[in-house]
Write a protein that holds these residues in place. Structure first.
Motif, mmCIF file in Angstrom:
data_model
loop_
_atom_site.group_PDB
_atom_site.id
_atom_site.type_symbol
_atom_site.label_atom_id
_atom_site.label_comp_id
_atom_site.label_asym_id
_atom_site.label_seq_id
_atom_site.Cartn_x
_atom_site.Cartn_y
_atom_site.Cartn_z
ATOM 1 N N THR A 1 8.668 78.931 75.012
ATOM 2 C CA THR A 1 9.852 78.076 75.004
ATOM 3 C C THR A 1 9.423 76.624 75.117
ATOM 4 O O THR A 1 8.336 76.319 75.599
ATOM 5 N N THR A 2 10.286 75.701 74.678
ATOM 6 C CA THR A 2 9.999 74.280 74.832
ATOM 7 C C THR A 2 11.307 73.508 74.902
ATOM 8 O O THR A 2 12.390 74.064 74.706
ATOM 9 N N PHE A 3 11.191 72.234 75.179
ATOM 10 C CA PHE A 3 12.339 71.350 75.370
ATOM 11 C C PHE A 3 12.109 70.161 74.450
ATOM 12 O O PHE A 3 11.189 69.382 74.649
ATOM 13 N N THR A 4 12.954 70.034 73.432
ATOM 14 C CA THR A 4 12.623 69.288 72.235
ATOM 15 C C THR A 4 13.689 68.257 71.893
ATOM 16 O O THR A 4 14.876 68.475 72.144
ATOM 17 N N ILE A 5 13.236 67.165 71.306
ATOM 18 C CA ILE A 5 14.134 66.184 70.707
ATOM 19 C C ILE A 5 13.939 66.230 69.193
ATOM 20 O O ILE A 5 12.809 66.322 68.700
ATOM 21 N N ILE A 6 15.043 66.181 68.464
ATOM 22 C CA ILE A 6 15.038 66.345 67.010
ATOM 23 C C ILE A 6 15.414 65.026 66.352
ATOM 24 O O ILE A 6 16.334 64.331 66.794
ATOM 25 N N GLN A 7 14.718 64.685 65.288
ATOM 26 C CA GLN A 7 15.033 63.445 64.575
ATOM 27 C C GLN A 7 16.442 63.493 63.991
ATOM 28 O O GLN A 7 16.928 64.555 63.578
#
Length: 603
Positions: free
Chosen positions: A106-112
């Protein structure tokens, strides 16, 4: 093997039953909760670090999301890296707490902000013209991330229309009408490069574990080097571009940015795959996505053959790049010391950069006009009724927050002035000429002639030919401008592009589908140098995971924020958990197929 899979299934369904039976049960940290000082700093923490904290019960996804929100709110008024926070992030974290998916990635992500999410967030490419528009479906890469257990924290600010609007002297990297001006974190008023500006800055200062950006020509690897992080521009077709606001169907790629090669590799595996909405993905040579993190071998350079195309570097040199080249030459010796054979003068047969630029402008101009119209035609709602580039241009020139004419529309005026399309003979001829220069006369020719595994170049020179040829690049931190460096401003005179402590990178470039080899080489170089640790950003958040802890009488430390799983009605909870469970079963099936060559009948 049968027993292992059965155990996994029993675990998943037992967790589902427990969650549904106790939907409002408060979850306390175990008495073994570590002291605040034992938590890694959030601008250093890795995916594997988080996994360990989740597994031993010392951290919950909700508390991590809260920490990221605190950090974003702390620095975003200055750096503007994040354009929108995901209002659903905390609810998603509650539903997808690591207790439910402890055996999975799992990860914690910001999307363009040009990659569509089918939720409350906008997808604008930085323009007010698309504010409030609704997409027909979520982008494939976001859907893949969610299937892998990711929490989407928000949208990263980007260079408006992926830097495809204004001439360079009229605008700046990382600026958009909707998101404002992104600043790099290593020097006041730093040019962040573009267009994945916010994606890179967010990772550099620990606003997320990783991020996703897009590249047409340099837009992942250039911001990555300026933020001292790793950027992977994948082979064209490895990642889907469906529901990604396009520049060029023939060049666009979606790729990850991470603080380490391994984190970026984990994320790359999560977003790849074949998508029926993007035919280019069916050129992938494998049925099951490789586990790119498995390529992270500290001895990956041993026995490798890498070459340096000096003529592809020299054309771009000026006085400001002398410090970069000095560190690059040192890196060559490091690579030799690691057991690689370095071939000097592995030059391109031909490198006519002006001709390449002229042809590229034809390809990108004609592709953008066609691709944008296609994307706009699919929107379910379009509040500003923009259906074409002409409509976008009219809106931009009449909407004050788009800052026209201070930031011009030179690129669009040129594109709209061409009397050809992307299927015209002129566009096809330009594409073929560049493809030949980038491939047989360029990167592929150099690799083949010298029997190389990869080319190595400073990142500033590495992206041009791979852009048109659809070749992969991995950019890794290389060094920093020295203390005595004279300042240099961008062409608009608003941002600092060269200054002390601003980072730069080294790029590993390869053939199509060579990501596993490039990741192995890049990881080995990273582990030998650990450049990222040598310099901290000048602007960074102060809020850390330990700030959510306070002493209590019962236990040495206790999480300040209690959370209930989840705050929603039980049918909605059940649907969400079961949907997640079945996506996990699909992941298990893929793992079995890739590992053993068959699929268990129980799946």
């Amino acid at each position: 093997m049968q027993l292992s899979l059965a155990v996994r299934l029993v675990y998943v369904f037992s967790v589902v039953f427990t969650a549904l039976s106790n939907p409002t049960e408060e979850r306390q940290c175990p008495t073994a909760t570590p002291s605040p000082s034992s938590f890694p700093l959030l601008d250093d923490i890795s995916i594997e670090d988080l996994r360990a904290l989740f597994d031993d019960g010392s951290l919950t996804s909700v508390n991590l999301v809260r920490a990221y929100i605190e950090r974003i709110e702390e620095v975003n008024p200055v750096l503007r890296a994040v354009g929108e926070l995901n209002p659903d992030a905390l609810d998603i974290a509650r539903a997808l707490d690591p207790d439910l998916i402890a055996v999975f990635w799992t990860t914690f992500t910001i999307i363009q902000d040009n990659i569509a999410t089918n939720d409350q967030m906008n997808n604008t490419a930085g323009s007010h013209a698309l504010l409030g528009a609704k997409v027909p479906r979520e982008s494939f890469v976001v859907a893949r991330l969610r299937d892998a257990g990711a929490v989407i924290l928000g949208k990263a600010t980007m260079g408006e229309w992926a830097q495809c609007r204004s001439r360079k002297a009229s605008s700046s990297h990382g600026w958009s009408g909707y998101g404002g001006q992104v600043l790099g974190a290593y020097y006041p008023q730093q040019d962040p490069s573009g267009s994945s500006s916010g994606s890179a800055v967010s990772v550099a200062i620990g606003l997320a574990v990783g991020s996703i950006g897009t590249e047409t020509s340099g837009s992942i690897v250039n911001p990555a080097e300026k933020s001292n992080v790793v950027g992977i521009k994948p082979t064209l077709g490895l990642t889907s571009r469906d529901m990604v606001i396009p520049i060029s169907l023939r060049q666009d790629s979606v790729g990850p940015l991470g603080r380490t090669v391994k984190d970026a590799a984990y994320m790359l595996s999560a977003i790849t795959g074949k998508d029926r909405f993007d035919n280019w993905t069916f050129t992938q040579p494998y049925e099951v996505t490789p586990d790119y993190a498995m390529s992270c071998n500290p001895w990956g350079l041993k026995g490798a053959r890498v070459g340096i195309p000096r003529n592809g570097i020299d054309f771009h040199l000026d006085d400001s790049l002398k410090p970069v080249m000095a560190v690059f030459e040192t890196a060559i010796q490091t690579i030799r010391d690691a057991g690689a054979r370095v071939i000097e003068e592995a030059n391109f047969s031909s490198y006519d950069a002006p001709a390449f630029a002229r042809n590229s402008s034809i390809v990108l101009d004609t592709d953008f006009v066609a691709g944008l119209s296609d994307y706009l035609s699919q929107l379910l709602s379009n509040p500003n009724n923009v259906r074409s580039l002409s409509d976008i241009a009219r809106f931009t020139k009449s909407y004050p927050l788009e800052q026209y004419p201070d930031r011009d529309t030179y690129v669009w005026d040129r594109q709209l002035g061409r009397n050809i399309t992307n299927v015209s003979p002129e566009s096809w001829a330009a594409y073929q000429a560049n493809l030949f220069m980038a491939g047989e006369l360029g990167v592929v020719g150099a690799l083949d002639r010298h029997k190389l595994d990869a080319l190595i170049m400073p990142t500033f020179a590495a992206f041009h030919l791979p852009a048109i040829a659809g070749l992969p690049i991995v950019s890794v931190p290389l060094g920093f401008y020295p203390a005595q460096t004279a300042l240099r401003m961008n062409l608009k005179k608003t941002l600092v592009s060269v200054a002390p402590n601003i980072p730069f990178g080294i790029a590993f470039v390869g053939r199509k589908w060579s990501e596993e080899k490039l990741i192995a080489l890049a990881y080995a170089f990273e582990q030998r140098t650990m450049v990222r640790r040598q310099m901290k950003p000048s602007i960074r958040p102060t809020f850390e995971l330990s700030d959510q802890l306070e002493p209590t009488e019962e236990t040495p430390y206790k999480l300040k924020v209690q959370y209930r799983v989840p705050v929603m009605d039980q049918p909605k909870l059940a649907h969400l958990i079961m949907a997640k469970t079945f996506s996990r079963l699909t992941s298990i099936r893929s793992w079995v197929r890739s590992t053993f060559g068959f699929t268990q009948s129980l799946l």
